[in-house]
Design a protein around this motif. Structure first.
Motif, mmCIF file in Angstrom:
data_model
loop_
_atom_site.group_PDB
_atom_site.id
_atom_site.type_symbol
_atom_site.label_atom_id
_atom_site.label_comp_id
_atom_site.label_asym_id
_atom_site.label_seq_id
_atom_site.Cartn_x
_atom_site.Cartn_y
_atom_site.Cartn_z
ATOM 1 N N PHE A 220 24.874 20.972 19.277
ATOM 2 C CA PHE A 220 26.245 20.914 19.783
ATOM 3 C C PHE A 220 26.629 22.016 20.759
ATOM 4 O O PHE A 220 27.770 22.070 21.184
ATOM 5 N N THR A 221 25.714 22.926 21.092
ATOM 6 C CA THR A 221 26.123 23.994 21.995
ATOM 7 C C THR A 221 25.415 23.871 23.336
ATOM 8 O O THR A 221 24.390 23.199 23.456
ATOM 9 N N THR A 222 26.002 24.524 24.345
ATOM 10 C CA THR A 222 25.372 24.514 25.669
ATOM 11 C C THR A 222 24.033 25.256 25.606
ATOM 12 O O THR A 222 23.087 24.870 26.287
ATOM 13 N N PHE A 225 21.535 22.853 24.230
ATOM 14 C CA PHE A 225 21.142 21.893 25.267
ATOM 15 C C PHE A 225 20.134 22.532 26.216
ATOM 16 O O PHE A 225 19.100 21.949 26.534
#
Lengths: 355, 518
Positions: A220-222, A225
């Motif tokens: 769920f975090t950049t 990713f």
């Protein structure tokens, strides 16, 4: 015989791969058990019984699983970014050493700090020691193109010798009658028991919590990713403007910290002092666990439980039927190979016959 | 060899890969001394058919006869022995060996006694003379041009006694002049009694060289025509299955200077990539960069995508100097379309929606304090997929399962839709934007670029396909050995002149002109 790329995309195949791999592994190892002259069915039954059959067995398995979860996570998160950290073993030892350095009874007493703060410092020191130990190889990989498999692997021996030096030197326990072991941790800092009259400690909760946390970060975090993108295709990640170097370094810190925490858990939850034989290869087993889990942080929980069960179960089984407990190592190693084949087969299909 | 027999007969060839039927009951004959063109889009089954013929695959059904003799399936050696020679699109030559060694490699042991080597050399020279393929047998392959390397490949096949030659997209890597020379070679080969299968998706050259054209579509043989009796339009329709009109450019007003390169140098590892490059692209203008692959186009694209730093010179967009950081370029609303879709354009293992948002995931629209706003990113992707007509089964599938055309549409969409709102990009940098796409997708990409230019974007298109540049570019500049020639209006350009510049002949006078253009 040759491999043909699968055209269709099947997430379900990825889910079944570990199950099939484990079943094949047990099948292959059954041949070895039979070769050793033991009844296969009974051997496996005893192995299962030794791992889960009693309150004591289950507690031992969970105790064993605690460091394995953390080293498994360390490998899984690093491998996800294609940072092949083979050095969890060394990072674990340094984490343990740092924990004792902060929380140990040096000269009979600890540092004069409030207990909660000291406890936090101890955990942080262990995590930091592991993280920094991996930062060097990651930096050299980025800047100089040095293969991190080689550097992290070799640093394991450096770490172990460093620990050995400390145990015979500044951190030697004067009361150990010459045994190479460190001063003991302040008993106040030890993790509390999770189950009474067993060795299961709150480190297990920490490990499970971290598995969930790592999963949340990846999903769920950049940063998560970027981690996945850099690992899957670093050129495309760089083209899209993702900070490749920063991501790899952060990933190294995270992975090293997880392995360091495995060391903290062992010291604070189980041994209370550092010896050079405190880990029977937890760092290396973490690699197998990460692969069995398909690098999924939550899968690591199950995979670590499997490996712990095999190791603990094999010990008690070998006492009864006389199959050497090395069978545990064989099962774990075979599981890695079958998992690699199973992963390959989720993306490729085997074709028999001429080219 | 019996003259009345066809050189090659494919009977009812069917090949399936899982559910996909790559070749569906294909029967085809190749006459002796004939050039047969195999025409079809990507994925039409050309490569599969040829791979079966050459023994790389085994057909599920059907059989092959060479000069009346059945060909053992699945054995490249048998195909070679039967006289089938193949020239791949990507040459299989050892760069640091001589031409002679390359020809002998795989044919005979390399530790030949001196006398036999001399005999082999004589035979090679004889073969070369017979077919008019002038190549120095002692030259190192690394020192040869692409056209010469292709001649070595052909020579290799002929030396091995090929009577049937298969050429897979042979002109893809050649300049127009080199293509002409290849066509002349083909005429000689045919006159000497060889049979040739010429695989291509370019209609003009198919009409030029072949006696008959076999059109494949979706794995089926749709039609076999005599080249004399058919037209370009008809072949295009047969190939695509419907009529396709490629968009053409219309005069547009050009606005302010957007991209300005002046005196740009870039080098890497001691090798000069860009040498004194100067170029201006104005708003509303499409400038095409032509050139044979490997002359610095990739470096130019990297420079303009923010992944390569210039050592000296000025690089600015709308008057602002640019750094080598992709995020800066994205922030200046530069739409970037990379050459290699799979290796650079997308992260194939990650879902479509993450790929669609990847360039802007760090912006407040898509994340907050490091947490991705999944809903916003998915909504953005859904709009993009709809707007750019990306065909897929869902935005959660990995990007690698998309076809080439759909993947390119996804990349176009990501580049052109700036943070979800309908702002036209200031600059579009497109490197080989239609490479490997079918005609329908090519038309779509061209339409997108033309529309963006009409809306005021400055567009730079780097392409090896001259037809593409002549169709959409307002000005064309040629790149050769890291130098860029003057960007001249397309109306004033001739293919011959561009072709010569691509081969470097006009390099001497381009420098002065490029300074003039700057």
């Amino acid at each position: 015989m040759r491999l043909e790329s699968r055209s269709e995309y099947s997430p379900r195949a990825m889910l079944f791969a570990p199950i099939v791999a484990v079943l094949v592994t047990l099948g292959v190892c059954a041949l070895l058990v039979a070769w050793a002259g033991a009844p296969v069915g009974q051997t496996y039954a005893l192995l299962f019984d030794g791992a889960f059959g009693s309150r004591f067995a289950l507690a031992e398995t969970l105790t064993r699983a605690t460091p394995l979860i953390l080293t498994g996570l360390a490998a899984a998160v690093a491998f996800r970014a294609r940072l092949f950290n083979i050095g969890a073993e060394g990072q674990l030892y340094l984490g343990a050493l740092a924990a004792v350095a902060v929380g140990g009874m040096h000269g009979g007493s600890t540092f004069d700090l409030p207990l909660p703060l000291l406890s936090a410092l101890m955990i942080a020191a262990g995590a930091a020691a592991g993280a920094l130990w991996l930062l060097g190889p990651a930096w050299m990989k980025l800047k100089l193109g040095v293969d991190e498999v080689v550097t992290t692997l070799l640093l394991n021996f450096v770490a172990l010798l460093l620990v050995s030096m400390m145990l015979d030197g500044p951190m030697k326990d004067p009361l150990a009658m010459g045994w190479p072991q460190s001063v003991a941790l302040d008993p106040e800092l030890e993790f509390s028991r999770l189950i009474e009259r067993s060795r299961v400690h709150t480190g297990l909760l920490m490990a499970c919590g971290l598995a969930i946390l790592v999963w949340l970060i990846e999903r769920f975090t950049t940063f998560g990713f970027a981690l996945r993108a850099v690992g899957a295709n670093h050129r495309a990640a760089a083209f899209a403007g993702l900070p490749v170097g920063r991501t790899v370094l952060l990933c190294a810190l995270l992975s090293g910290a997880l392995a360091g925490l495995a060391g903290v858990g062992e010291v604070a939850g189980r041994t209370s002092y550092v010896t050079t034989d405190m880990s029977p290869g937890y760092g290396y087993a973490g690699i197998v666990i990460a692969m069995l889990a398909g690098l999924h942080p939550l899968g690591v929980l199950l995979a670590a439980l499997f490996v712990a069960a095999v190791q603990v179960g094999a010990d008690s089984m070998s006492r009864v039927v006389g199959v050497p407990n090395f069978i545990a190592d064989v099962i774990v190693a075979t599981a890695l190979l079958t998992m690699l084949v199973a992963t390959l087969l989720t993306r490729y299909r085997l074709r028999w016959g001429r080219t | 060899m019996n003259e009345s027999l066809p050189a090659l007969r494919l009977a009812n060839i069917t090949k399936r890969f899982g559910k996909l039927v790559a070749n569906d009951d294909i029967s085809l004959e190749l006459g002796t001394g004939e050039v047969l063109a195999l025409l079809g889009e990507n994925g039409a089954g050309k490569s599969t058919l040829v791979s079966i013929l050459f023994g790389h695959y085994v057909a599920d059904e059907g059989h092959i006869e060479v000069f009346g003799q059945p060909l053992v399936p699945g054995n490249p050696k048998a195909a070679l022995a039967a006289g089938v020679g193949m020239v791949h699109q990507h040459f299989a030559l050892a760069d640091n060996l001589s031409v002679l060694d390359n020809v002998l490699l795989g044919t005979e042991p390399l530790w030949l006694p001196f006398s036999r080597r001399r005999a082999a050399r004589a035979r090679l020279l004889h073969t070369a003379a017979r077919f008019g393929l002038g190549v120095d047998p002692d030259a190192r392959v690394a020192a040869l041009s692409v056209g010469e390397r292709q001649r070595v490949e052909i020579l290799k096949a002929l030396y091995r006694g090929a009577h049937i030659l298969i050429l897979d997209e042979p002109t893809a890597v050649l300049t127009p002049q080199e293509s002409e020379s290849l066509f002349a070679t083909l005429a000689t080969l045919v006159a000497e009694g060889l049979s040739v299968i010429f695989i291509s998706h370019k209609l003009d050259e198919v009409l030029r060289v072949s006696a008959r054209v076999a059109v494949l579509r979706g794995g089926r043989l749709v039609s076999v025509r005599n080249t004399e009796d058919t037209t370009k339009t008809e072949l295009a329709e047969l190939m695509v299955g419907r009529s396709v009109t490629l968009p053409t450019r219309e005069p547009r007003p050009h606005g302010d200077m957007v991209l300005n390169l002046s005196g740009v140098h870039a080098a890497q590892g001691g090798k000069t990539l860009l040498d004194d490059l100067s170029l201006v692209v104005r708003a509303g203008e499409i400038v095409g960069i032509a050139g044979v692959s490997g002359n610095g186009q990739q470096a130019l694209a990297d420079l303009l995508c923010g992944t390569l730093a210039a050592d000296s010179g000025e690089v600015s967009v709308s008057g602002q100097a640019m750094r080598a950081n992709p995020r800066d370029w994205i922030a200046r609303r530069v739409a970037r379309i990379p050459e290699d879709r799979h290796a650079v354009g997308v992260v194939g293992d990650l879902p479509v929606w993450e790929n669609a948002a990847s360039e802007r995931l760090h912006l407040p629209a898509f994340s907050c304090a490091g947490i991705v706003r999944g809903k916003a990113a998915r909504a953005f992707t859904r709009t993009l997929v709809e707007q750019f007509d990306v065909r897929l089964s869902g935005i959660d599938v990995p990007a690698r399962v998309l076809s080439g055309g759909n993947m390119q549409k996804l990349i176009l969409g990501r580049a052109l839709s700036v943070a979800g709102d309908d702002v036209t990009p200031t600059l579009i940098v497109a490197n080989q934007p239609t490479w490997g796409l079918d005609i329908g997708a090519v038309a779509y990409v061209h339409r997108c670029l033309l529309d963006a230019a009409a809306a005021g974007a400055a567009v730079l298109v780097i392409s090896e396909d001259l037809d593409e540049l002549f169709a959409i570019a307002d000005r064309i500049a040629v790149m050769f050995k890291g130098r860029l020639g003057p960007a001249l209006p397309t109306e004033g350009c001739s293919r011959a002149a561009v072709g010569l510049a691509m081969a470097g002949s006009a390099a001497s006078d381009t420098k002065g002109a490029s300074q003039h253009a700057a």
